[in-house]
Design a protein around this motif. Sequence first.
Motif, PDB file in Angstrom:
ATOM      1  N   UNK A  44       0.832  -1.207   0.000  1.00  0.00           N
ATOM      2  CA  UNK A  44       0.000   0.000   0.000  1.00  0.00           C
ATOM      3  C   UNK A  44       0.867   1.258   0.000  1.00  0.00           C
ATOM      4  N   UNK A  45       1.952   1.233   0.802  1.00  0.00           N
ATOM      5  CA  UNK A  45       2.849   2.382   0.841  1.00  0.00           C
ATOM      6  C   UNK A  45       3.504   2.596  -0.517  1.00  0.00           C
ATOM      7  N   UNK A  46       3.821   1.471  -1.201  1.00  0.00           N
ATOM      8  CA  UNK A  46       4.411   1.565  -2.533  1.00  0.00           C
ATOM      9  C   UNK A  46       3.501   2.348  -3.471  1.00  0.00           C
ATOM     10  N   UNK A  47       2.217   1.976  -3.492  1.00  0.00           N
ATOM     11  CA  UNK A  47       1.261   2.616  -4.389  1.00  0.00           C
ATOM     12  C   UNK A  47       1.086   4.086  -4.031  1.00  0.00           C
ATOM     13  N   UNK A  48       0.995   4.379  -2.732  1.00  0.00           N
ATOM     14  CA  UNK A  48       0.841   5.765  -2.294  1.00  0.00           C
ATOM     15  C   UNK A  48       2.030   6.613  -2.716  1.00  0.00           C
ATOM     16  N   UNK A  49       3.220   6.056  -2.555  1.00  0.00           N
ATOM     17  CA  UNK A  49       4.428   6.801  -2.903  1.00  0.00           C
ATOM     18  C   UNK A  49       4.529   7.024  -4.414  1.00  0.00           C
ATOM     19  N   UNK A  50       4.253   5.980  -5.186  1.00  0.00           N
ATOM     20  CA  UNK A  50       4.354   6.103  -6.644  1.00  0.00           C
ATOM     21  C   UNK A  50       3.301   7.072  -7.180  1.00  0.00           C
ATOM     22  N   UNK A  51       2.125   7.099  -6.546  1.00  0.00           N
ATOM     23  CA  UNK A  51       1.068   7.988  -7.026  1.00  0.00           C
ATOM     24  C   UNK A  51       1.453   9.461  -6.895  1.00  0.00           C
ATOM     25  N   UNK A  52       2.395   9.768  -5.989  1.00  0.00           N
ATOM     26  CA  UNK A  52       2.810  11.164  -5.826  1.00  0.00           C
ATOM     27  C   UNK A  52       3.701  11.638  -6.974  1.00  0.00           C
ATOM     28  N   UNK A  53       4.127  10.730  -7.845  1.00  0.00           N
ATOM     29  CA  UNK A  53       4.882  11.152  -9.029  1.00  0.00           C
ATOM     30  C   UNK A  53       3.997  11.890 -10.027  1.00  0.00           C
ATOM     31  N   UNK A  54       2.706  12.013  -9.732  1.00  0.00           N
ATOM     32  CA  UNK A  54       1.811  12.779 -10.610  1.00  0.00           C
ATOM     33  C   UNK A  54       2.286  14.216 -10.759  1.00  0.00           C
ATOM     34  N   UNK A  55       2.917  14.755  -9.711  1.00  0.00           N
ATOM     35  CA  UNK A  55       3.407  16.141  -9.802  1.00  0.00           C
ATOM     36  C   UNK A  55       4.517  16.268 -10.839  1.00  0.00           C
ATOM     37  N   UNK A  56       5.365  15.238 -10.965  1.00  0.00           N
ATOM     38  CA  UNK A  56       6.432  15.277 -11.968  1.00  0.00           C
ATOM     39  C   UNK A  56       5.835  15.198 -13.368  1.00  0.00           C
ATOM     40  N   UNK A  57       4.883  14.281 -13.564  1.00  0.00           N
ATOM     41  CA  UNK A  57       4.202  14.187 -14.857  1.00  0.00           C
ATOM     42  C   UNK A  57       3.485  15.493 -15.175  1.00  0.00           C
ATOM     43  N   UNK A  58       2.860  16.082 -14.159  1.00  0.00           N
ATOM     44  CA  UNK A  58       2.122  17.328 -14.372  1.00  0.00           C
ATOM     45  C   UNK A  58       3.053  18.444 -14.828  1.00  0.00           C
ATOM     46  N   UNK A  59       4.243  18.500 -14.252  1.00  0.00           N
ATOM     47  CA  UNK A  59       5.204  19.543 -14.629  1.00  0.00           C
ATOM     48  C   UNK A  59       5.537  19.466 -16.121  1.00  0.00           C
TER      49      UNK A  59
END
Length: 255
Positions: free
Chosen positions: A1-16
């Motif tokens: 679960x922590x893995x998924x939560x952490x990876x989902x925060x890469x949305x900010x990099x994609x957004x940039x």
Amino acid sequence: MANVTLISTTASVFTLFLSVVFLSDGFSLLKLACALLNFGGIALVLAADGSSSSSEQTPKTIGDVLAVISAACMAGYSVQLKAMLPPPSAMEQVSMPMFFGFLGVTVALMCVPLFLTAIALHSEGWTHLELVRQLWAQPRVVLALTVNGLVGTVLSDLVWAQAVMLTSPLITNLGTGFTVPLSFLVDYYVRGVGGAPQPQYVLGVGMILVAFVTVNCLETRAAQAQQDTQMPAMFSDMASEEIDAVHLIGMPRSP
């Protein structure tokens, strides 16, 4: 679960990167550093909570790939929403409740028939759905799902879309990173679950806050600079229109 939560925060990099391509936003290494700082802060918060230590050490590659795809889709959704919005001068014409209303009607028309078909098949004994049995046996589950849908999905998505409209997709996705430390605080102070916040947790929250505030300052400064460059051109156009109107009427120009 922590893995998924952490990876989902890469949305900010994609957004940039998507904002640079589709919204013509300025790219800077400082923005990229802030996105990575946000990622690192959430990683520290998860590590302080102890969620990253799992008894299962088997890598779940497919789940990680799906989490990355989900983050990219979230970034694309926010950038597309911002790209389809009118300019800031016409923002009052946008109704986010109406937008999500149409979205809800579309989802209902597509999904409700499938849900009713599943209930019918379960009632006839052709298939066994544990979810349907629990819904019929426990009305509290239905109430909890309804409240969670209204608050955790409808209201949060509405506020999120309004934030995208008023700020930018990057700022909004960086702001959603606060959900991780806030959920841990609620678990500890409200539910009494987990331990007291550790120094590692405080450092992670500080990193998330610094990244969020820095990007806000950068984009505010960029918007102000763009407005300052547009003002002389606007006054020049107004002066030209006034001169043309005077010539059209035939009145002598004032000295």
